[in-house]
Design a protein around this motif. Sequence first.
Motif, short mmCIF file in Angstrom:
data_model
loop_
_atom_site.label_atom_id
_atom_site.label_comp_id
_atom_site.label_asym_id
_atom_site.label_seq_id
_atom_site.Cartn_x
_atom_site.Cartn_y
_atom_site.Cartn_z
N UNK A 156 0.86 -1.18 0.00
CA UNK A 156 0.00 0.00 0.00
C UNK A 156 0.90 1.23 0.00
N UNK A 157 0.78 2.04 -1.03
CA UNK A 157 1.59 3.27 -1.11
C UNK A 157 0.61 4.44 -1.10
N UNK A 158 0.66 5.21 -0.02
CA UNK A 158 -0.27 6.32 0.17
C UNK A 158 0.40 7.65 -0.14
N UNK A 159 -0.40 8.56 -0.71
CA UNK A 159 0.05 9.92 -1.01
C UNK A 159 -0.89 10.90 -0.32
N UNK A 160 -0.32 11.88 0.35
CA UNK A 160 -1.12 12.88 1.05
C UNK A 160 -1.66 13.90 0.06
N UNK A 161 -2.98 14.00 0.03
CA UNK A 161 -3.63 14.99 -0.82
C UNK A 161 -4.74 15.66 -0.02
N UNK A 162 -4.63 16.98 0.11
CA UNK A 162 -5.61 17.77 0.86
C UNK A 162 -5.83 17.21 2.26
N UNK A 163 -4.73 16.81 2.89
CA UNK A 163 -4.77 16.34 4.27
C UNK A 163 -5.21 14.91 4.47
N UNK A 164 -5.47 14.18 3.36
CA UNK A 164 -5.92 12.79 3.47
C UNK A 164 -5.04 11.89 2.59
N UNK A 165 -4.86 10.64 3.04
CA UNK A 165 -4.10 9.69 2.25
C UNK A 165 -4.98 9.05 1.19
N UNK A 166 -4.46 9.03 -0.02
CA UNK A 166 -5.09 8.26 -1.10
C UNK A 166 -4.05 7.23 -1.55
N UNK A 167 -4.51 6.08 -2.00
CA UNK A 167 -3.61 5.01 -2.38
C UNK A 167 -3.19 5.16 -3.83
N UNK A 168 -1.87 5.19 -4.06
CA UNK A 168 -1.36 5.24 -5.43
C UNK A 168 -1.57 3.90 -6.12
N UNK A 169 -1.89 3.96 -7.40
CA UNK A 169 -2.13 2.74 -8.16
C UNK A 169 -0.99 2.52 -9.15
N UNK A 170 -0.64 1.25 -9.40
CA UNK A 170 0.40 0.98 -10.41
C UNK A 170 -0.09 1.36 -11.80
N UNK A 171 0.86 1.71 -12.68
CA UNK A 171 0.49 2.04 -14.05
C UNK A 171 0.26 0.76 -14.85
N UNK A 172 0.09 0.91 -16.16
CA UNK A 172 -0.22 -0.25 -17.02
C UNK A 172 0.91 -1.27 -17.03
N UNK A 173 2.12 -0.88 -16.64
CA UNK A 173 3.24 -1.80 -16.57
C UNK A 173 3.44 -2.40 -15.18
N UNK A 174 2.53 -2.07 -14.27
CA UNK A 174 2.63 -2.60 -12.92
C UNK A 174 3.61 -1.86 -12.04
N UNK A 175 3.97 -0.65 -12.44
CA UNK A 175 4.95 0.15 -11.70
C UNK A 175 4.24 1.24 -10.92
N UNK A 176 4.58 1.38 -9.63
CA UNK A 176 4.07 2.49 -8.83
C UNK A 176 5.13 3.58 -8.83
N UNK A 177 4.71 4.79 -9.16
CA UNK A 177 5.64 5.91 -9.25
C UNK A 177 5.34 6.94 -8.16
N UNK A 178 6.35 7.27 -7.39
CA UNK A 178 6.19 8.30 -6.37
C UNK A 178 5.79 9.62 -7.01
N UNK A 179 4.90 10.33 -6.36
CA UNK A 179 4.53 11.67 -6.83
C UNK A 179 5.41 12.73 -6.19
N UNK A 180 5.95 12.44 -5.03
CA UNK A 180 6.75 13.44 -4.32
C UNK A 180 8.23 13.36 -4.70
N UNK A 181 8.72 12.14 -4.91
CA UNK A 181 10.12 11.93 -5.30
C UNK A 181 10.15 11.45 -6.75
N UNK A 182 10.29 12.34 -7.71
CA UNK A 182 10.35 11.93 -9.11
C UNK A 182 11.42 10.87 -9.33
N UNK A 183 11.11 9.89 -10.17
CA UNK A 183 12.06 8.83 -10.48
C UNK A 183 12.05 7.66 -9.53
#
Length: 228
Positions: free
Chosen positions: A160-187
């Motif tokens: 479970x990889x959560x990202x803080x948005x507007x004070x709440x955690x939302x779960x990041x989803x893997x892309x079509x290749x099955x890769x989860x990409x951080x929104x805060x730390x590019x790369x």
Amino acid sequence: MSQNTLTSTKIPPLENGDKLTCIEFEQRYEQMPHIKKAELIAGIVYMASPLRINQHGEPHASIMTWLGFYKAYTPNTQLGDNCTVRLDAENEPQPDVLLRITVNGQSTISEDGYVEGAPELIVEIAASTASIDLHDKLKAYQGNQVQEYLVWRVYDREIDWFRLREGKYIKLKPNEKGIICSEYFPGLWLAQEALLAGYLALVLEILQQGLDSPEYQNFVKKMSKNYD
């Protein structure tokens, strides 16, 4: 009787379930060096059980390898392994792994060497959804604005990889290749299924692709300005 003995008898030992302030917690924790991990979450003391290699040791090492690779190429970041974090008056966790920005980041290092404030990324190795990591600890991290929070549920074989948005955690989803990409730390890319299957070489290969991305190169340029 020595002064040290008098002092130690005045401070009760740290016990699982104690309700303490951060000051009381630190006083008791410091006088019990044989205890390797204790945390204060919402004012309650939690002490870890002995850790098994397959359920915790190896997953922890894999996460450290993945984030260590990222940290090695990313200026002004600091990687921590089981470091106590002073979040607020009732929360002093000891997350399995943290990644923080050292210049103009959310957290600082206190005079006595502790992280104070919220690291940008925290990772916890949990047993299942019943773990404190997905309940009280998640609330503490969310409330203190830890920007991203990753929980590896070993028994459930889930991440479970959560990202803080507007004070709440939302779960990041893997892309079509099955890769989860951080929104805060590019790369910072994670091949989720490869990690769960133990294919660490593939995890690092995908991470390298993230480090080759234009988004990451721009991020490094921004972070490198503080090196000049």
